[in-house]
Design a protein around this motif. Sequence first.
Motif, PDB file in Angstrom:
ATOM      1  N   VAL A 125      57.564  16.772  70.739  1.00 25.92           N
ATOM      2  CA  VAL A 125      56.393  17.293  70.023  1.00 25.92           C
ATOM      3  C   VAL A 125      55.108  16.878  70.734  1.00 25.92           C
ATOM      4  O   VAL A 125      54.178  17.674  70.896  1.00 25.92           O
ATOM      5  CB  VAL A 125      56.404  16.803  68.563  1.00 25.92           C
ATOM      6  CG1 VAL A 125      55.095  17.164  67.872  1.00 25.92           C
ATOM      7  CG2 VAL A 125      57.581  17.408  67.806  1.00 25.92           C
ATOM      8  N   SER A 151      54.600  18.970  73.800  1.00 24.86           N
ATOM      9  CA  SER A 151      54.214  20.337  73.435  1.00 24.86           C
ATOM     10  C   SER A 151      52.738  20.416  73.066  1.00 24.86           C
ATOM     11  O   SER A 151      52.022  21.327  73.498  1.00 24.86           O
ATOM     12  CB  SER A 151      55.079  20.834  72.271  1.00 24.86           C
ATOM     13  OG  SER A 151      56.450  20.809  72.606  1.00 24.86           O
ATOM     14  N   VAL A 152      52.280  19.460  72.264  1.00 29.79           N
ATOM     15  CA  VAL A 152      50.868  19.438  71.873  1.00 29.79           C
ATOM     16  C   VAL A 152      49.982  19.249  73.109  1.00 29.79           C
ATOM     17  O   VAL A 152      48.951  19.919  73.269  1.00 29.79           O
ATOM     18  CB  VAL A 152      50.613  18.327  70.847  1.00 29.79           C
ATOM     19  CG1 VAL A 152      49.122  18.167  70.591  1.00 29.79           C
ATOM     20  CG2 VAL A 152      51.348  18.636  69.540  1.00 29.79           C
ATOM     21  N   VAL A 179      49.763  22.550  75.012  1.00 29.73           N
ATOM     22  CA  VAL A 179      48.888  23.536  74.358  1.00 29.73           C
ATOM     23  C   VAL A 179      47.419  23.173  74.571  1.00 29.73           C
ATOM     24  O   VAL A 179      46.584  24.029  74.890  1.00 29.73           O
ATOM     25  CB  VAL A 179      49.222  23.631  72.859  1.00 29.73           C
ATOM     26  CG1 VAL A 179      48.194  24.484  72.134  1.00 29.73           C
ATOM     27  CG2 VAL A 179      50.618  24.207  72.661  1.00 29.73           C
ATOM     28  N   VAL A 180      47.079  21.907  74.397  1.00 29.48           N
ATOM     29  CA  VAL A 180      45.695  21.466  74.591  1.00 29.48           C
ATOM     30  C   VAL A 180      45.250  21.714  76.032  1.00 29.48           C
ATOM     31  O   VAL A 180      44.137  22.192  76.284  1.00 29.48           O
ATOM     32  CB  VAL A 180      45.555  19.981  74.216  1.00 29.48           C
ATOM     33  CG1 VAL A 180      44.179  19.455  74.614  1.00 29.48           C
ATOM     34  CG2 VAL A 180      45.783  19.788  72.718  1.00 29.48           C
TER      35      VAL A 180
END
Length: 675
Positions: free
Chosen positions: A538, A541-542, A545-546
């Motif tokens: 997780v 993934s974050v 995206v950022v």
Amino acid sequence: MSAPLPASLEPAPHPDLLGTHAPTAAALRCTAVAVVAAALALTVVGTLPAVGLAGVGVVVALSLLVRRRHAVLDEVLGVCGALASAVALPQAAAGGGAPAVAPVLALALAVRQFAVVRSSRHLRAALGMCVLVTVAAAGTAPSNALVGPIALVWVAVLAGLACSVPHRPVDGSLLRRAGAAGAVATTVALVLFLLLPTPQSPRGGAGGDSSEQEAAARSAEAYAGGSMDLWSRGELPRTELLRVPADSPQLWRAAVLDVYDGRSWSSSGNPVTWTSVAGAGYTAVPEVGASDTQRVDEVVPLDSYAAVVSAGSPVAVRTSARAYDAGSGLVLQDAPTPYEVTSRVVPSVEEQVLPVAGAAGLTDPARWTQLPRSVPQRVVDLGRRLGGGGDPVAAARAVSEHLRSTSRYSLDAPLPARGQDAVDAFLFDSHVGFCEHFASAEVVLLRAAGYPARVVTGFAGGDPASGGGRLVRASNAHAWVEVWVPGTGWVESDPTAGVPLLDGAGGSGGWWHRLWSQVQRTVDRVLADARARTLLAVGLSVLLVVAVLLVRRARRGRSAGPDRVGAPAARRADPAVAAVLLALTRFEEAVPPPWGRGVSEGLLDWRERLATSPATTPATAPVGSPEVAAALVVVERACFARVVPGRAELDGALRALESATSVLLAARARVGARG
């Protein structure tokens, strides 16, 4: 009705650029690196022998040197490269079945494809096969040694794909985009790896069981029991366990281990058969191969150490305590009680090994030559190379010398990769270990060469005790080797003796080595914890995206900046610029197909191509003329430069393009009239 135009002057259809565009030299070199790195990946996991790797390297090098000089020669090189890769097929099929054969076949296809590559499509197919080889190698035989080849293949494939884009120069922008794509792909792969369940390794390592991944703490009891875990790490305490005579041998035997499973040793049964004698203790039938030289020693157990030790092969134990056979040795059942042990001395390979009159043969040689499937071919090859000659004593000496010259001693040795054979990891990856690893490696190498051998555990050395004798502590726990010598019996070898320390000061290794070992253990603990894997996935993934959002925002900011005010769409309102662009369109339509502009080809790249491959007939000479080349530069500046060229330059470019277009159209009309 006019006749059809000749093919050389027909308008060019939309070409299949990947199928027709010849690969660039940079893309070919990147693919060569990827193919050799893929072969190296199979070599480090023991699937492809060194001669196969050398063959692949030679074929790749020759392909780069003689490329496209003769099609038949390219085909011959391709077949030779495929055969060099295919030498590993029998070994792979015998060792791992169909899953192990797949990467070998993929490598053979990749080498053949590279040798005969003609277009960017062929080149990209070879790059894809290289990725398949490394992924399959990692899946069938996980190993820390694969990190280097996989990273090399990954970089070479990304660079090769970037350099194989038709009509696209290799510039900073392209490299940045390729790097960004690689970073995104790597992050996505890590997330999938963390979220997907880890399968059972085909070579015996469990992927998701934490007990299989974390190093167990060492204990002195392990050296007296019927098993020895090669994943155990750490220092042993200085607890006093035994008191033995001061003049007794250095090595005291507690257990004999014969079964190796790729990670640990165990005993399939005690080679010594014990019989209880009322009031006298226990006697044993002399072990097959034991010498006739006997000695009697008094042993005083201290603390709670209950295993019976002997200064050689035991034949009798005189004690008042009860004892039982634990399968690998005799163990006292009552509170620690002194005992008197009679042993037959075991000679050493470091001494002159003499034949023993009436020595019996080995009754069960298969028991002492067993090797599991986890042992890769490179270990077997090394054992046969070191042990060739048929003399077990010379073989044991050669193996010991090899281990002492190539490895270092440390109690905090790196852990093997998940599923990797422990001896293979020690011999070819870490080259760092302690007595368990040195003894295990020697036994496996001797067995690979056909010599019966076994691991013996117990104690070595000790400290002088007050009041006489020698104190044996838990920190003196040791493992060594016994090899069978026909006509003599079992002969001991201690490969750990004389091994240099890792850092020259202590057994724990340098600070960098301890740090790396700690990193390995932390990674293993995270991978063994499902919750930690999910949280890490997780988080990645974050972070991805950022990062993507920040990059897109930065690009929008640059596009709105002052450097982009003069974008082509805004400049087309200028009549002079619009006239030049219209003249460029007409010129592109008039240029014959061999020199036509590619769909993704920039003006300056097109100009460079026309200059390096000029037209060969007077009718098409304007295509590569200096005037047209200068006009293309002006058009490029009119579209993208911060300052629009002056009216004089624009008019000159307009005249040059219109003049060249007129010549080309007139030539086409003349050809049509003659038809």
